[in-house]
Motif scaffolding. Structure first.
Motif, PDB file in Angstrom:
ATOM      1  N   ALA A  69       8.116 -14.100   3.124  1.00  0.00           N
ATOM      2  CA  ALA A  69       6.870 -14.668   2.925  1.00  0.00           C
ATOM      3  C   ALA A  69       7.221 -16.215   2.399  1.00  0.00           C
ATOM      4  N   LEU A  70       6.744 -17.170   3.063  1.00  0.00           N
ATOM      5  CA  LEU A  70       7.285 -18.763   2.832  1.00  0.00           C
ATOM      6  C   LEU A  70       5.868 -19.574   2.693  1.00  0.00           C
ATOM      7  N   ASP A  71       6.257 -20.907   1.960  1.00  0.00           N
ATOM      8  CA  ASP A  71       5.231 -21.782   1.988  1.00  0.00           C
ATOM      9  C   ASP A  71       5.196 -22.631   3.226  1.00  0.00           C
ATOM     10  N   GLU A  72       4.339 -23.649   2.954  1.00  0.00           N
ATOM     11  CA  GLU A  72       4.340 -24.309   4.293  1.00  0.00           C
ATOM     12  C   GLU A  72       5.497 -25.213   4.660  1.00  0.00           C
ATOM     13  N   ASP A  73       6.322 -25.663   3.806  1.00  0.00           N
ATOM     14  CA  ASP A  73       7.676 -26.160   3.946  1.00  0.00           C
ATOM     15  C   ASP A  73       8.663 -25.347   4.352  1.00  0.00           C
ATOM     16  N   GLY A  74       8.344 -23.983   4.344  1.00  0.00           N
ATOM     17  CA  GLY A  74       9.372 -22.885   4.645  1.00  0.00           C
ATOM     18  C   GLY A  74      10.392 -22.474   3.408  1.00  0.00           C
ATOM     19  N   ALA A  75       9.779 -22.852   2.371  1.00  0.00           N
ATOM     20  CA  ALA A  75      10.363 -22.178   1.201  1.00  0.00           C
ATOM     21  C   ALA A  75       9.913 -20.966   0.790  1.00  0.00           C
ATOM     22  N   PRO A  76      11.088 -20.027   0.307  1.00  0.00           N
ATOM     23  CA  PRO A  76      10.599 -18.515  -0.028  1.00  0.00           C
ATOM     24  C   PRO A  76       9.852 -18.507  -1.126  1.00  0.00           C
ATOM     25  N   LEU A  77       8.629 -17.824  -1.061  1.00  0.00           N
ATOM     26  CA  LEU A  77       7.836 -17.338  -2.319  1.00  0.00           C
ATOM     27  C   LEU A  77       8.098 -16.303  -3.169  1.00  0.00           C
ATOM     28  N   ARG A  78       9.006 -15.257  -2.403  1.00  0.00           N
ATOM     29  CA  ARG A  78       9.588 -14.160  -3.086  1.00  0.00           C
ATOM     30  C   ARG A  78      10.976 -13.985  -2.243  1.00  0.00           C
ATOM     31  N   PRO A  79      11.992 -13.093  -2.720  1.00  0.00           N
ATOM     32  CA  PRO A  79      13.063 -12.412  -2.105  1.00  0.00           C
ATOM     33  C   PRO A  79      12.725 -11.904  -0.726  1.00  0.00           C
ATOM     34  N   CYS A  80      13.372 -11.926   0.261  1.00  0.00           N
ATOM     35  CA  CYS A  80      12.807 -11.044   1.220  1.00  0.00           C
ATOM     36  C   CYS A  80      12.899  -9.483   0.984  1.00  0.00           C
ATOM     37  N   LEU A  81      12.011  -8.750   2.003  1.00  0.00           N
ATOM     38  CA  LEU A  81      12.247  -7.320   2.108  1.00  0.00           C
ATOM     39  C   LEU A  81      13.260  -7.057   3.004  1.00  0.00           C
ATOM     40  N   LEU A  82      14.467  -6.729   2.571  1.00  0.00           N
ATOM     41  CA  LEU A  82      15.415  -6.388   3.630  1.00  0.00           C
ATOM     42  C   LEU A  82      15.028  -5.024   4.664  1.00  0.00           C
ATOM     43  N   TRP A  83      15.785  -5.291   5.698  1.00  0.00           N
ATOM     44  CA  TRP A  83      15.312  -4.119   6.676  1.00  0.00           C
ATOM     45  C   TRP A  83      15.469  -2.860   6.040  1.00  0.00           C
ATOM     46  N   MET A  84      16.436  -2.447   5.218  1.00  0.00           N
ATOM     47  CA  MET A  84      16.523  -1.180   4.631  1.00  0.00           C
ATOM     48  C   MET A  84      15.810  -0.837   3.498  1.00  0.00           C
ATOM     49  N   ASP A  85      14.764  -1.841   3.147  1.00  0.00           N
ATOM     50  CA  ASP A  85      13.947  -1.556   2.070  1.00  0.00           C
ATOM     51  C   ASP A  85      12.833  -0.587   2.618  1.00  0.00           C
ATOM     52  N   VAL A  86      12.560   0.449   1.755  1.00  0.00           N
ATOM     53  CA  VAL A  86      11.733   1.535   2.463  1.00  0.00           C
ATOM     54  C   VAL A  86      10.686   1.846   1.320  1.00  0.00           C
ATOM     55  N   ARG A  87      10.300   0.592   0.611  1.00  0.00           N
ATOM     56  CA  ARG A  87       9.162   0.835  -0.667  1.00  0.00           C
ATOM     57  C   ARG A  87       7.825   1.299   0.069  1.00  0.00           C
ATOM     58  N   ALA A  88       7.655   0.939   1.165  1.00  0.00           N
ATOM     59  CA  ALA A  88       6.340   0.641   1.772  1.00  0.00           C
ATOM     60  C   ALA A  88       6.049   2.275   2.644  1.00  0.00           C
ATOM     61  N   HIS A  89       6.818   3.235   2.134  1.00  0.00           N
ATOM     62  CA  HIS A  89       6.456   4.415   2.740  1.00  0.00           C
ATOM     63  C   HIS A  89       4.999   4.957   2.657  1.00  0.00           C
ATOM     64  N   GLU A  90       4.461   4.739   1.796  1.00  0.00           N
ATOM     65  CA  GLU A  90       2.793   5.186   1.842  1.00  0.00           C
ATOM     66  C   GLU A  90       1.999   4.254   2.506  1.00  0.00           C
ATOM     67  N   GLU A  91       2.419   3.060   2.781  1.00  0.00           N
ATOM     68  CA  GLU A  91       1.754   2.123   3.888  1.00  0.00           C
ATOM     69  C   GLU A  91       1.946   2.411   4.990  1.00  0.00           C
ATOM     70  N   ALA A  92       3.279   2.794   5.282  1.00  0.00           N
ATOM     71  CA  ALA A  92       3.507   3.542   6.657  1.00  0.00           C
ATOM     72  C   ALA A  92       2.777   4.731   6.975  1.00  0.00           C
ATOM     73  N   ALA A  93       2.537   5.440   6.282  1.00  0.00           N
ATOM     74  CA  ALA A  93       1.629   6.664   6.370  1.00  0.00           C
ATOM     75  C   ALA A  93       0.313   6.398   6.686  1.00  0.00           C
ATOM     76  N   ASP A  94      -0.136   5.185   5.967  1.00  0.00           N
ATOM     77  CA  ASP A  94      -1.472   4.958   5.952  1.00  0.00           C
ATOM     78  C   ASP A  94      -1.807   4.336   7.519  1.00  0.00           C
ATOM     79  N   ILE A  95      -0.925   3.579   7.891  1.00  0.00           N
ATOM     80  CA  ILE A  95      -0.780   2.895   9.071  1.00  0.00           C
ATOM     81  C   ILE A  95      -1.132   3.775  10.215  1.00  0.00           C
ATOM     82  N   LEU A  96      -0.065   4.942  10.119  1.00  0.00           N
ATOM     83  CA  LEU A  96      -0.091   5.820  11.312  1.00  0.00           C
ATOM     84  C   LEU A  96      -1.272   6.554  11.245  1.00  0.00           C
ATOM     85  N   ALA A  97      -1.773   6.945  10.124  1.00  0.00           N
ATOM     86  CA  ALA A  97      -3.352   7.512   9.950  1.00  0.00           C
ATOM     87  C   ALA A  97      -4.414   6.869  10.575  1.00  0.00           C
ATOM     88  N   THR A  98      -4.208   5.613  10.981  1.00  0.00           N
ATOM     89  CA  THR A  98      -5.398   5.126  11.507  1.00  0.00           C
ATOM     90  C   THR A  98      -5.510   5.414  13.058  1.00  0.00           C
TER      91      THR A  98
END
Length: 497
Positions: A88-117
């Motif tokens: 997530a970056l600002d207009e100049d491309g500066a990071p607003l937070r550290p990246c969520l690395l590929w192996m980051d799986v915190r979004a497991h509830e979100e993944a289930a919610d998306i699949l349920a659509t």
């Protein structure tokens, strides 16, 4: 084409590597620069995008110095990166937070919610049956919206490692068609952007933050900006050519170009990426992804969660003082099937073809006759039979005709032979072990005009080092063992439930 050399850049998990290549695919010099990963909580993994940029400058300068070539001879560069690593970056491309690395799986509830659509865009996830990994773009973006809404509100750019690097190099906010088709639910054959899915998730505003420009692998994004050229120690005449996700660009570096070709990428886990005959969506596979790597050639994907990690687990716990050469020699003396021993490779669940996160590994058929060598062989056979099960699950859309291997197994002849025997097909090993780097270099050369097509670049720059032929008597011996392997999953599931 102006210049006789290109640079392939591989932005990996542990660091970034750059290699200078000539137009025959010969690596002339390389350099790697590390960066750190932060694990703020279980299941979370983050990196500082600015560290990628620092590593890019260090690696490119080091590779050029090691190669001894004049910077004026470098015509183009291309990058591959980890995916899906969300920024997530600002207009100049500066990071607003550290990246969520590929192996980051915190979004497991979100993944289930998306699949349920049940949205049609989910056809690439086992024909809508799943899985939808929390690693993908939409689950991570939805997690940011739910948990850090101020970050998403402030962000004018949401993308991937690939997009961040492209922006820093060229000043153009441009996405790779490769990443979009295989991790963002963008589908060239079905309307492009997943607008209906975004609307269901109240994420329609995300489209304004995603790159509106799209370039396919091999398309020129633009020249280096003066600031980027200074950072890399190159001239502003160097063209930046679009790359994509590391494993998929690795297909190019392996010369996997035609329907029936399969890239078997090995390591702690296995990834199977094949060029399919046509579009298909079915339970037990990911994809197909249209125009993902080559125009008009859909890619089908499978994967095993635990492979080399299982062998490392066995050695660490049960044979810590025994060299691999000794383990391999003892196991090679045994017949196929390890005298009745069968291993199921689902130590960390099954990704494909069962898509069962709760599946677990097993070793069955133990008797007092069996030794560590039997267990070791059975574990390797279980991994190889798992690969065959995935290739079979691809169905009519993909008939394996040619398999090219990359990764750790290329240094393990015994393991390679069992892969060939269980599949009943020869395995090719290429000269250049850094397939993603070479794939990026081929794209750079093609984009700079050295070749008329990516295929022509592969023909000129990829060479086979050796071929592992299957023992067809062993292949026949594995037929009943394979039947037992496939039955074991269902039997174990019944016990578990």
């Amino acid at each position: 084409m102006t210049g006789t050399h290109v640079i392939g850049i591989d932005g990996g998990t542990e660091g970034l590597r750059a290699r200078v290549f000539d137009l025959t695919g010969r690596s002339l010099g390389d350099h790697s620069a590390p960066y750190e990963t932060d694990f703020p909580a279980p299941g979370r993994a983050e990196q500082d995008p600015d560290a990628w940029w620092r590593a890019c400058g260090e690696a490119v300068r080091g590779a050029v110095a090691a190669s001894g070539v004049d910077t004026g001879s470098i015509a183009a560069l291309a990058c591959d990166t980890t995916s899906c690593t969300v920024v997530a970056l600002d207009e100049d491309g500066a990071p607003l937070r550290p990246c969520l690395l590929w192996m980051d799986v915190r979004a497991h509830e979100e993944a289930a919610d998306i699949l349920a659509t049940g949205d049609p865009a989910l056809r690439v996830n086992g024909a809508g049956a799943g899985p939808l990994s929390p690693e993908w773009m939409l689950p991570k973006a939805l997690w940011i919206k739910r948990n850090q809404p101020d970050i998403l509100a402030r962000a004018t750019k949401v993308g991937e490692y690939q997009d961040f690097l492209t922006f820093r190099l060229t000043g153009r906010w441009c996405a790779s068609l490769n990443n979009l088709t295989m991790r963002w639910h963008y589908q060239t054959q079905h309307g492009g952007w997943p607008d209906s899915l975004l609307a269901r998730l109240d994420l329609s505003d995300l489209r304004e933050k995603w790159p509106s420009d799209i370039a396919a692998p091999g398309e020129v994004v633009g020249p280096l900006t003066p600031a980027a050229a200074d950072h890399l120690g190159l001239s502003t005449g160097v063209q930046v050519v679009q790359g994509g996700a590391d494993a998929f660009i690795g297909m190019i570096g392996l010369g996997v170009t035609q329907p029936g070709d399969l890239a078997l990428i090995t390591g702690s886990s296995h990834l199977q990426l094949g060029i399919a005959a046509g579009e298909t969506h079915a339970a037990g596979v990911w994809g197909t992804y249209a125009d993902c790597v080559y125009p008009g050639r859909p890619v089908i994907e499978g994967g095993q969660t635990s492979t080399g990690s299982i062998i490392a687990w066995f050695k660490r716990n049960f044979a810590p003082g025994t060299p691999y050469d000794d383990l391999n020699a003892a196991a090679a003396a045994l017949p196929p099937g390890a005298e009745g021993l069968l291993a199921v490779d689902h130590f960390q669940g099954n990704r494909t073809p069962h898509t069962d996160a709760l599946a677990r590994g097993a070793i069955t058929g133990l008797t007092l006759k069996h030794s560590p060598a039997h267990v070791y062989r059975a574990l390797i056979e279980g991994v190889c039979l798992g690969t065959r099960a995935i290739v079979d699950a691809f169905g009519d859309a993909f008939e394996a005709k040619r398999i090219v291997v990359a990764g750790g197994a290329t240094n393990a002849p015994f393991w390679l032979q069992i892969h060939a025997d269980t599949l009943g097909l020869p395995l090719e090993i290429t000269e250049q072990p850094e397939a993603p780097c070479l794939g990026s270099a081929i794209l750079a050369a093609y984009g700079a005009g050295a070749f008329d097509s990516i295929d022509a670049g592969c023909a000129a720059m990829v060479r086979t080092a050796r071929v592992i032929e299957p023992d067809m008597d062993a292949h026949a011996a594995y037929a009943p063992i394979y039947d037992r392997y496939r039955t074991a999953y269902h039997a174990l599931k019944e016990v578990r439930e």
